[in-house]
Design a protein around this motif. Structure first.
Motif, PDB file in Angstrom:
ATOM      1  N   LYS A   2      30.865  22.693  54.236  1.00  0.00           N
ATOM      2  CA  LYS A   2      31.349  23.276  52.996  1.00  0.00           C
ATOM      3  C   LYS A   2      31.899  22.193  52.072  1.00  0.00           C
ATOM      4  CE  LYS A   2      32.447  27.743  54.954  1.00  0.00           C
ATOM      5  NZ  LYS A   2      31.401  28.478  54.307  1.00  0.00           N
ATOM      6  N   LYS A   3      31.667  22.366  50.764  1.00  0.00           N
ATOM      7  CA  LYS A   3      32.189  21.427  49.774  1.00  0.00           C
ATOM      8  C   LYS A   3      33.470  22.004  49.197  1.00  0.00           C
ATOM      9  CE  LYS A   3      31.124  18.865  45.602  1.00  0.00           C
ATOM     10  NZ  LYS A   3      32.372  18.194  45.709  1.00  0.00           N
ATOM     11  N   VAL A   4      34.566  21.259  49.386  1.00  0.00           N
ATOM     12  CA  VAL A   4      35.877  21.683  48.895  1.00  0.00           C
ATOM     13  C   VAL A   4      36.269  20.756  47.756  1.00  0.00           C
ATOM     14  CG1 VAL A   4      38.316  21.976  49.476  1.00  0.00           C
ATOM     15  CG2 VAL A   4      36.553  22.605  51.133  1.00  0.00           C
ATOM     16  N   CYS A  66      35.807  26.325  47.260  1.00  0.00           N
ATOM     17  CA  CYS A  66      34.979  26.056  48.433  1.00  0.00           C
ATOM     18  C   CYS A  66      33.579  26.549  48.114  1.00  0.00           C
ATOM     19  CB  CYS A  66      35.547  26.757  49.668  1.00  0.00           C
ATOM     20  SG  CYS A  66      34.606  26.422  51.160  1.00  0.00           S
ATOM     21  N   ASP A  67      32.648  25.624  48.074  1.00  0.00           N
ATOM     22  CA  ASP A  67      31.272  25.939  47.668  1.00  0.00           C
ATOM     23  C   ASP A  67      31.255  26.688  46.341  1.00  0.00           C
ATOM     24  OD1 ASP A  67      30.239  24.662  49.885  1.00  0.00           O
ATOM     25  OD2 ASP A  67      30.117  26.502  51.081  1.00  0.00           O
ATOM     26  N   ALA A  71      39.108  29.600  46.639  1.00  0.00           N
ATOM     27  CA  ALA A  71      39.553  29.702  48.032  1.00  0.00           C
ATOM     28  C   ALA A  71      41.068  29.630  48.153  1.00  0.00           C
ATOM     29  CB  ALA A  71      38.919  28.582  48.853  1.00  0.00           C
ATOM     30  N   VAL A  90      45.693  28.845  50.958  1.00  0.00           N
ATOM     31  CA  VAL A  90      44.291  29.214  51.132  1.00  0.00           C
ATOM     32  C   VAL A  90      44.277  30.699  51.434  1.00  0.00           C
ATOM     33  CG1 VAL A  90      42.243  28.902  52.589  1.00  0.00           C
ATOM     34  CG2 VAL A  90      43.628  26.919  51.948  1.00  0.00           C
ATOM     35  N   LYS A  97      39.278  26.974  58.520  1.00  0.00           N
ATOM     36  CA  LYS A  97      37.945  26.436  58.246  1.00  0.00           C
ATOM     37  C   LYS A  97      38.019  25.029  57.660  1.00  0.00           C
ATOM     38  CE  LYS A  97      35.740  30.940  57.630  1.00  0.00           C
ATOM     39  NZ  LYS A  97      35.931  31.223  58.997  1.00  0.00           N
ATOM     40  N   ILE A  99      39.609  24.097  54.965  1.00  0.00           N
ATOM     41  CA  ILE A  99      39.674  24.105  53.503  1.00  0.00           C
ATOM     42  C   ILE A  99      40.998  23.532  53.003  1.00  0.00           C
ATOM     43  CG2 ILE A  99      39.676  25.596  51.443  1.00  0.00           C
ATOM     44  CD1 ILE A  99      37.754  27.450  53.137  1.00  0.00           C
TER      45      ILE A  99
END
Length: 174
Positions: A2-4, A66-67, A71, A90, A97, A99
């Motif tokens: 995932k991209k945070v 997040c994506d 988030a 979060v 996860k 994040i």
């Protein structure tokens, strides 16, 4: 993976940010105390609307993405080489996860001039205590309570959450 990332809080998202923050902290209190809790600042909320709004006004507020989806959020205040992490949350629906940790790493990268970070969390927020100490490298340096109130916070003089216990954390950067 995932991209945070972080993006500055938009004015039209402030109310949702506040509600999301309250949901995240209410979740922690409910997990610990159930619905019998008396640790709330106002109307069943651990952190009042006023407290969150004040943090946003006085600091730099960010949405955690997040994506590309919201988030959580964070608010930091920077004064020279000192940084205060006023809020970091979060959504409870996506805990555990990575994040929050990824967002914290982004904050550290955004403010490389900060030599000492500080934050606080209530004594009952075991997830937060674990996160700050075991994941992010903070150290507990003080415990505010009715016998040792925070001298910089006039609200701790009142009979409220702060008198029940707040840990103060520091992280010294290399």
């Amino acid at each position: 993976m995932k991209k945070v990332g972080l993006e500055p809080l938009k004015a039209d998202d402030k109310e949702r940010f506040i509600l999301d923050n309250q949901e995240a902290f209410r979740y922690g209190a409910t997990e610990e105390f159930g619905m019998r809790d008396d640790h709330f600042e106002e109307n069943g909320e651990i952190i009042s609307h006023t407290t969150i709004e004040k943090a946003i006004i006085e600091g730099n507020a960010y949405r955690i993405l997040c994506d590309g989806e919201i988030a959580g959020g964070a608010v930091v205040r920077i004064n020279g080489d000192k940084g205060d992490l006023d809020l970091l949350f979060v959504s409870p629906h996506i805990h555990s996860k990575g994040i929050g940790y990824a967002a914290w790493c982004e904050i550290e990268q955004m403010y490389p001039q900060v030599k000492v970070w500080e934050t606080v969390t209530p004594y009952f927020e075991k997830r937060n205590i674990h996160f700050y100490v075991n994941r992010c490298g903070f150290h507990i340096v003080e415990f505010f309570n009715s016998h040792h109130p925070d001298p910089n916070d006039p609200d701790t003089q009142a009979d409220n959450l702060m008198n029940d216990g707040m840990f103060r954390f520091e992280k010294r950067m290399n």
